[in-house]
Design a protein around this motif. Structure first.
Motif, PDB file in Angstrom:
ATOM      1  N   LYS A   1      14.823  10.873  -9.571  1.00 22.60           N
ATOM      2  CA  LYS A   1      13.917   9.809  -9.149  1.00 22.60           C
ATOM      3  C   LYS A   1      12.368  10.335  -9.183  1.00 22.60           C
ATOM      4  O   LYS A   1      11.583   9.555  -9.214  1.00 22.60           O
ATOM      5  CB  LYS A   1      14.039   9.770  -7.386  1.00 22.60           C
ATOM      6  N   ARG A   2      12.345  11.707  -9.138  1.00 25.25           N
ATOM      7  CA  ARG A   2      10.898  12.018  -9.282  1.00 25.25           C
ATOM      8  C   ARG A   2      10.280  11.756 -10.469  1.00 25.25           C
ATOM      9  O   ARG A   2       9.081  11.573 -10.769  1.00 25.25           O
ATOM     10  CB  ARG A   2      10.799  13.546  -9.037  1.00 25.25           C
ATOM     11  N   ARG A   3      11.030  11.377 -11.514  1.00 17.95           N
ATOM     12  CA  ARG A   3      10.511  11.206 -12.775  1.00 17.95           C
ATOM     13  C   ARG A   3      10.009   9.607 -12.895  1.00 17.95           C
ATOM     14  O   ARG A   3       9.076   9.453 -13.743  1.00 17.95           O
ATOM     15  CB  ARG A   3      11.668  11.279 -13.747  1.00 17.95           C
ATOM     16  N   ASN A   4      10.391   8.758 -12.039  1.00 23.16           N
ATOM     17  CA  ASN A   4      10.064   7.620 -12.217  1.00 23.16           C
ATOM     18  C   ASN A   4       8.768   7.471 -10.919  1.00 23.16           C
ATOM     19  O   ASN A   4       9.021   7.747  -9.685  1.00 23.16           O
ATOM     20  CB  ASN A   4      11.053   6.457 -11.626  1.00 23.16           C
ATOM     21  N   GLU A   5       7.533   6.841 -11.407  1.00 18.52           N
ATOM     22  CA  GLU A   5       6.500   6.927 -10.490  1.00 18.52           C
ATOM     23  C   GLU A   5       6.762   6.170  -9.337  1.00 18.52           C
ATOM     24  O   GLU A   5       6.048   6.100  -8.430  1.00 18.52           O
ATOM     25  CB  GLU A   5       5.147   6.727 -11.281  1.00 18.52           C
ATOM     26  N   TYR A   6       7.625   5.142  -9.620  1.00 20.13           N
ATOM     27  CA  TYR A   6       7.669   4.109  -8.430  1.00 20.13           C
ATOM     28  C   TYR A   6       8.878   4.224  -7.520  1.00 20.13           C
ATOM     29  O   TYR A   6       8.650   3.977  -6.226  1.00 20.13           O
ATOM     30  CB  TYR A   6       8.109   2.657  -8.984  1.00 20.13           C
TER      31      TYR A   6
ATOM     32  N   SER B   1       1.615  -6.791   5.581  1.00 19.96           N
ATOM     33  CA  SER B   1       1.455  -5.547   5.077  1.00 19.96           C
ATOM     34  C   SER B   1       2.496  -4.745   4.884  1.00 19.96           C
ATOM     35  O   SER B   1       3.413  -4.359   5.653  1.00 19.96           O
ATOM     36  CB  SER B   1       0.540  -4.913   6.050  1.00 19.96           C
ATOM     37  N   ILE B   2       3.023  -4.366   3.730  1.00 20.70           N
ATOM     38  CA  ILE B   2       4.285  -3.442   3.533  1.00 20.70           C
ATOM     39  C   ILE B   2       3.452  -1.943   3.061  1.00 20.70           C
ATOM     40  O   ILE B   2       2.857  -2.005   1.996  1.00 20.70           O
ATOM     41  CB  ILE B   2       5.048  -3.993   2.188  1.00 20.70           C
ATOM     42  N   GLU B   3       3.788  -1.107   3.868  1.00 20.85           N
ATOM     43  CA  GLU B   3       3.133   0.216   3.312  1.00 20.85           C
ATOM     44  C   GLU B   3       4.472   1.140   3.216  1.00 20.85           C
ATOM     45  O   GLU B   3       5.548   1.323   3.941  1.00 20.85           O
ATOM     46  CB  GLU B   3       2.405   0.853   4.775  1.00 20.85           C
ATOM     47  N   LYS B   4       4.077   1.863   2.204  1.00 23.71           N
ATOM     48  CA  LYS B   4       5.079   2.926   1.582  1.00 23.71           C
ATOM     49  C   LYS B   4       4.432   4.148   1.862  1.00 23.71           C
ATOM     50  O   LYS B   4       3.284   4.424   1.611  1.00 23.71           O
ATOM     51  CB  LYS B   4       5.468   2.480   0.307  1.00 23.71           C
ATOM     52  N   LYS B   5       5.559   5.387   1.900  1.00 27.88           N
ATOM     53  CA  LYS B   5       5.105   6.875   1.928  1.00 27.88           C
ATOM     54  C   LYS B   5       6.076   7.433   0.810  1.00 27.88           C
ATOM     55  O   LYS B   5       7.290   6.771   0.513  1.00 27.88           O
ATOM     56  CB  LYS B   5       5.216   7.204   3.165  1.00 27.88           C
ATOM     57  N   LYS B   6       5.573   8.560   0.365  1.00 25.39           N
ATOM     58  CA  LYS B   6       6.479   9.339  -0.506  1.00 25.39           C
ATOM     59  C   LYS B   6       7.819   9.773   0.186  1.00 25.39           C
ATOM     60  O   LYS B   6       7.863  10.172   1.591  1.00 25.39           O
ATOM     61  CB  LYS B   6       5.661  10.647  -0.855  1.00 25.39           C
ATOM     62  N   ALA B   7       8.891   9.480  -0.369  1.00 27.24           N
ATOM     63  CA  ALA B   7      10.086   9.834  -0.061  1.00 27.24           C
ATOM     64  C   ALA B   7      10.187  11.380   0.169  1.00 27.24           C
ATOM     65  O   ALA B   7       9.785  12.053  -0.709  1.00 27.24           O
ATOM     66  CB  ALA B   7      11.122   9.262  -0.697  1.00 27.24           C
TER      67      ALA B   7
ATOM     68  N   ASN C   1       0.931  -1.216  -0.066  1.00 22.36           N
ATOM     69  CA  ASN C   1       0.119   0.207  -0.055  1.00 22.36           C
ATOM     70  C   ASN C   1       0.967   1.469   0.143  1.00 22.36           C
ATOM     71  O   ASN C   1       1.674   1.481   0.797  1.00 22.36           O
ATOM     72  CB  ASN C   1      -0.864  -0.075   1.264  1.00 22.36           C
ATOM     73  N   ASN C   2       0.594   2.086  -1.060  1.00 24.80           N
ATOM     74  CA  ASN C   2       1.389   3.391  -1.018  1.00 24.80           C
ATOM     75  C   ASN C   2       0.415   4.347  -0.474  1.00 24.80           C
ATOM     76  O   ASN C   2      -0.764   4.574  -0.655  1.00 24.80           O
ATOM     77  CB  ASN C   2       1.703   3.805  -2.427  1.00 24.80           C
ATOM     78  N   THR C   3       1.006   5.183   0.515  1.00 27.07           N
ATOM     79  CA  THR C   3       0.204   6.055   1.350  1.00 27.07           C
ATOM     80  C   THR C   3       0.602   7.288   1.600  1.00 27.07           C
ATOM     81  O   THR C   3       2.009   7.371   1.264  1.00 27.07           O
ATOM     82  CB  THR C   3      -0.267   5.504   2.700  1.00 27.07           C
TER      83      THR C   3
END
Length: 120
Positions: free
Chosen positions: A84-89, A67-73, A37-39
């Protein structure tokens, strides 16, 4: 692996069907569902474990949830950060990894494998 909260129960049913198919999959004793989950920190994006847990217990399905939770770096203005911003992942970083296990013995084990201090 599943990224859509709305499909958790469907995936649990799919896992249970594999476990019940002893002709082709004899010996499987539990299922595993990895939830990614990206949050951005908003509650609407976070994992909804409650329904999945209740469903697994009500159907008596031995299963492990991870559950693997990710947030915007938090990226700066360096050339590398701009790339890094150019790649959506790429601008996502893991903020927590939790697990919940419902065993065939009907015991529940849960815990945390990773939590970052700066997680939202």
């Amino acid at each position: 692996m599943e990224t859509l909260v709305s499909k958790y129960l469907e995936k649990i049913d799919s896992i249970a069907a594999y476990m019940e198919n002893t002709k082709d999959y004899d010996g499987i004793s539990f299922g595993l569902l990895v939830m990614l989950n990206n949050t951005n920190g908003a509650g609407k994006c976070k994992q909804n474990w409650h329904d999945a847990k209740e469903y697994a217990v009500s159907k008596d399905i031995p299963i492990a949830f991870v559950s693997i939770e990710k947030k915007k770096a938090d990226l700066g203005n360096t050339v590398l950060d701009q790339l890094k911003r150019r790649n959506e992942y790429y601008p996502w970083e893991t903020s927590s990894i939790d697990y919940w296990i419902y065993g065939s013995d009907r015991k529940i084990i849960k815990g945390n494998l990773l939590i970052r201090n700066n997680a939202n």
